[in-house]
Design a protein around this motif. Structure first.
Motif, PDB file in Angstrom:
ATOM      1  N   HIS A 170       0.825  -1.204   0.000  1.00  0.00           N
ATOM      2  CA  HIS A 170       0.000   0.000   0.000  1.00  0.00           C
ATOM      3  C   HIS A 170       0.859   1.255   0.000  1.00  0.00           C
ATOM      4  CE1 HIS A 170       0.473  -1.164   4.248  1.00  0.00           C
ATOM      5  NE2 HIS A 170       0.167   0.066   4.624  1.00  0.00           N
ATOM      6  N   SER A 171       0.171   2.388  -0.004  1.00  0.00           N
ATOM      7  CA  SER A 171       0.792   3.660  -0.375  1.00  0.00           C
ATOM      8  C   SER A 171       1.287   4.488   0.796  1.00  0.00           C
ATOM      9  CB  SER A 171      -0.207   4.490  -1.198  1.00  0.00           C
ATOM     10  OG  SER A 171      -1.449   4.623  -0.524  1.00  0.00           O
ATOM     11  N   VAL A 197       2.558  -3.349  -7.291  1.00  0.00           N
ATOM     12  CA  VAL A 197       1.872  -2.357  -6.466  1.00  0.00           C
ATOM     13  C   VAL A 197       0.393  -2.342  -6.817  1.00  0.00           C
ATOM     14  CG1 VAL A 197       3.912  -0.871  -6.244  1.00  0.00           C
ATOM     15  CG2 VAL A 197       2.304  -0.494  -8.135  1.00  0.00           C
ATOM     16  N   PHE A 201      -1.094   3.411  -6.801  1.00  0.00           N
ATOM     17  CA  PHE A 201      -0.085   3.436  -5.742  1.00  0.00           C
ATOM     18  C   PHE A 201       0.760   4.706  -5.798  1.00  0.00           C
ATOM     19  CE2 PHE A 201       4.474   2.746  -4.997  1.00  0.00           C
ATOM     20  CZ  PHE A 201       4.477   2.516  -3.632  1.00  0.00           C
ATOM     21  N   GLU A 288      -4.465  -0.016  -1.550  1.00  0.00           N
ATOM     22  CA  GLU A 288      -3.992  -1.125  -0.713  1.00  0.00           C
ATOM     23  C   GLU A 288      -4.422  -2.451  -1.321  1.00  0.00           C
ATOM     24  OE1 GLU A 288      -3.286  -2.206   3.962  1.00  0.00           O
ATOM     25  OE2 GLU A 288      -4.064  -0.255   3.324  1.00  0.00           O
TER      26      GLU A 288
END
Length: 663
Positions: A170-171, A197, A201, A288
């Motif tokens: 996740h970011s 990702v 992301f 996510e």
């Protein structure tokens, strides 16, 4: 243009000498009594978490202390050695002490054959999955230095296979920031190392904390207790881990679209292993994902199911998270993988083993967020306001008595308020709350109406003696905001906040209370050196984001009555696509349009994006690069003067603004 170094939510502070001017005070009898009561309220005889946190231990580095070449601290676990005793000191809630003793366990652990974790080398875990020929790394910590040290610990105890892929679930920065410690841009661009990702992301990673980043950075100092001494009367951790490292932060995105995960159910074969991905946007992070590895019967729950009640709202400040999306994501996880999973591991804390235990854990976490969602709205629909709901919300015993549902990071109180805010916003519905005086003005009138500072302080001292610390902190804040030179009021408020910190189970609440007490007694730290935007993060921002930041940094008063039009031509290296924009200054706002050029601008600004990045990182200035020829401004001296005039309207934000005292 001013740099954006103080405008991203990640705060990396180094070399701060926070001299102790006033020492913390001991816990009062009331605090000791409250903390002793906790021992009777919770199942401390359940030691399953300790068994799981210690399971699979392979090796560690005693007194781990990672520093920069100049000796500046990056990550230091040795400073938590004071927590080696099982009995909580009277200045720490016993439940929080238990959690942070678990977070103290660090090193290399085996999850199952083929999956290993390095825990306690940063706020998050580095997970190492052994593929058929090499390694797949998951969530490479905050800093390159800690990620490299974690991988080196693995290599010291396992075969030194090459990194084949990196998965960023996740970011948030603690899940990608250390990526340059485990791979290189060259290996990623060549396809030697693949990066996986979730969709959006990169956009979310560089934008979520940008626009309010300076405020978030300052508030993060409180949330993580950055300047607090690590001891029994100071910072003991953050619930999710011990804290955040302060090394070099980078970001790398997927080199091609094929490794950007877009849909639940996608199966990617990574170094010979099947990975089944599940999308979980707008849960713990805007972008996510979770994944399951059939060969290992192992589920990675990212940060959607951890050993705490998580944040629906984070105290550093961020967009409120959706409790509805969160419980639904965990429910989907159960339906997709619950019948097969033998172990669930996360990006924080320790795993859970055994199919029955896994499903019990996931269902309880699912029900936790569903309960918060439904019961807050139940109360809201009965007319209760946000503050009232925060007080009324209690978990049922079946959820409350599970250690992994305890509020060490999120809390029932502030998560309940987050659900209210998500649906109903800041306004209580009472017109008296709609147009209140701002804090300082209200404080002056409150103190006047209450008979003056001396009368209030006298009454507050009695309340303090009776253990009414919440009210003492609240009412003393009024006196302090009315007169910030009132030392007696500041010290009494500090005393009250300190006792609240000693009593709370929530690590981030403790840090907030104790940071407030420290700054009331000692003032705001001076000469703080921070870096909130790495060159890699700046490079990851789109041109739209950079123009948005210019708009936020614009001093509206200086811009009043000014009207400029500029064309921007931004190159992206040899063979890269040139980006064209129009930027208007009008009505004290900056408006930009992509893919256009004005026929008669005040000037056209031409430069490579790499040059702009250097300027934004503070390594150069527009004036210097105009002289060097790397920035070209047309329309002669008049065009240059107008452009530099607009740039002079850009403001720098003060990082260390006041929080517990008026600005």
């Amino acid at each position: 243009m001013k740099t954006i170094k103080h405008l991203l939510g990640l705060l990396l502070i180094s070399g701060v000498a926070y001299a102790q001017q006033q020492q913390p005070k001991p816990p009062t009898k009331e605090t000791i009594k409250k903390n002793e009561a906790v021992l009777k309220e919770l199942p401390f005889n359940d030691t399953t978490s300790f068994t799981n946190a210690e399971r699979g231990f392979i090796a560690t580095v005693p007194n781990l202390n990672i520093t920069k070449p100049n000796g500046a601290p990056i990550w230091n676990m040795a400073q938590y050695n004071f927590m080696n005793t099982a009995t909580a000191p009277t200045s720490v809630n016993p439940s929080l002490w238990r959690q942070e003793r678990l977070n103290n366990k660090y090193g290399l652990y085996k999850v199952v054959d083929g999956i290993y974790q390095v825990r306690g080398y940063d706020m998050s875990n580095l997970t190492i999955i052994e593929g058929k020929t090499g390694l797949i790394l998951v969530d490479p910590l905050v800093s390159a230095e800690t990620a490299q040290a974690a991988l080196n610990l693995y290599y010291a105890n396992r075969p030194q296979k090459a990194v084949k892929a990196v998965i960023c679930t996740h970011s948030h920065v603690d899940h990608y920031g250390g990526i340059l410690g485990v791979t290189t841009p060259e290996d990623v661009n060549s396809g030697k190392v693949l990066i996986y990702v979730p969709q959006d992301f990169l956009e979310e990673a560089v934008s979520e904390n940008v626009y309010a980043g300076n405020a978030m950075s300052r508030r993060a100092q409180y949330m993580y207790g950055i300047f607090l001494k690590k001891d029994k009367q100071g910072q003991v951790g953050v619930g999710l881990g011990k804290g955040s490292s302060t090394g070099s932060v980078g970001i790398l995105n997927a080199a091609n679209d094929s490794t950007i995960i877009k849909q639940t159910g996608e199966i990617h074969k990574i170094d010979g292993l099947d990975f089944v991905f599940q999308m979980a946007p707008h849960t713990e992070a805007p972008a996510e994902m979770l994944f399951y590895i059939p060969d290992y019967k192992a589920l990675c729950s990212a940060e959607d199911a951890t050993q705490v009640l998580h944040n629906l709202y984070t105290l550093r400040g961020a967009q409120v998270r959706s409790s509805q999306s969160w419980w639904q994501a965990i429910n989907q996880t159960i339906n997709l993988f619950g019948n097969e999973t033998e172990v669930v591991f996360a990006s924080h804390h320790w795993p859970t083993w055994g199919k029955a235990n896994v499903n019990s854990f996931l269902k309880s976490q699912r029900d936790l967020y569903k309960y918060m969602h439904d019961q807050v709205l139940n109360l809201a629909n009965k007319g209760y306001t946000m503050l009232e709901i925060g007080e009324k919300m209690k978990l049922p015993k079946s959820l409350d008595q599970q250690w992994y549902n305890r509020g060490y990071y999120g809390s029932v109180n502030h998560d309940a308020k987050a659900v209210y805010q998500y649906y109903l916003g800041f306004y209580s519905g009472n017109p008296a709350d709609l147009y209140q005086l701002p804090p300082r003005e209200a404080a002056i009138k409150n103190v006047e109406y209450m008979g003056g500072a001396s009368a209030i302080i006298a009454k507050a001292k009695l309340d303090f003696a009776n253990g009414n610390y919440r009210w003492v902190a609240q009412v003393m804040n009024q006196v302090v905001y009315a007169d910030s030179t009132n030392i007696v009021a500041k010290n009494l408020e500090a005393d009250a906040l300190e006792q609240l910190g000693y009593q709370t189970e929530n690590a981030t609440w403790r840090n907030n209370f104790l940071m407030g007490a420290y700054e009331l007694r000692n003032g705001v730290a001076k000469n703080v050196k921070s870096s909130t935007a790495s060159p890699a993060t700046i490079a990851g921002m789109t041109v739209d984001m950079l123009f948005d930041m210019m708009g936020i940094q614009l001093n509206a008063a200086k811009a009043d009555g000014k009207n400029y039009t500029f064309n921007y031509v931004v190159g992206n290296g040899k063979g890269g696509k040139t980006e064209n924009y129009i930027l208007y200054l009008t009505n004290s706002v900056l408006i930009y349009e992509d893919g256009k050029q004005a026929p008669s601008p005040d000037a056209t600004i031409m430069m490579e994006r790499s040059t702009w990045n250097d300027i934004l990182a503070g390594n150069s200035t527009f004036e210097a690069e105009i002289k060097s020829g790397k920035v070209v401004v047309t329309n002669g001296e008049a065009g240059k003067a107008k452009f530099l005039h607009m740039m002079s309207m850009q403001e720098s934000f003060p990082l260390m603004f006041n929080i517990v005292t008026p600005r």
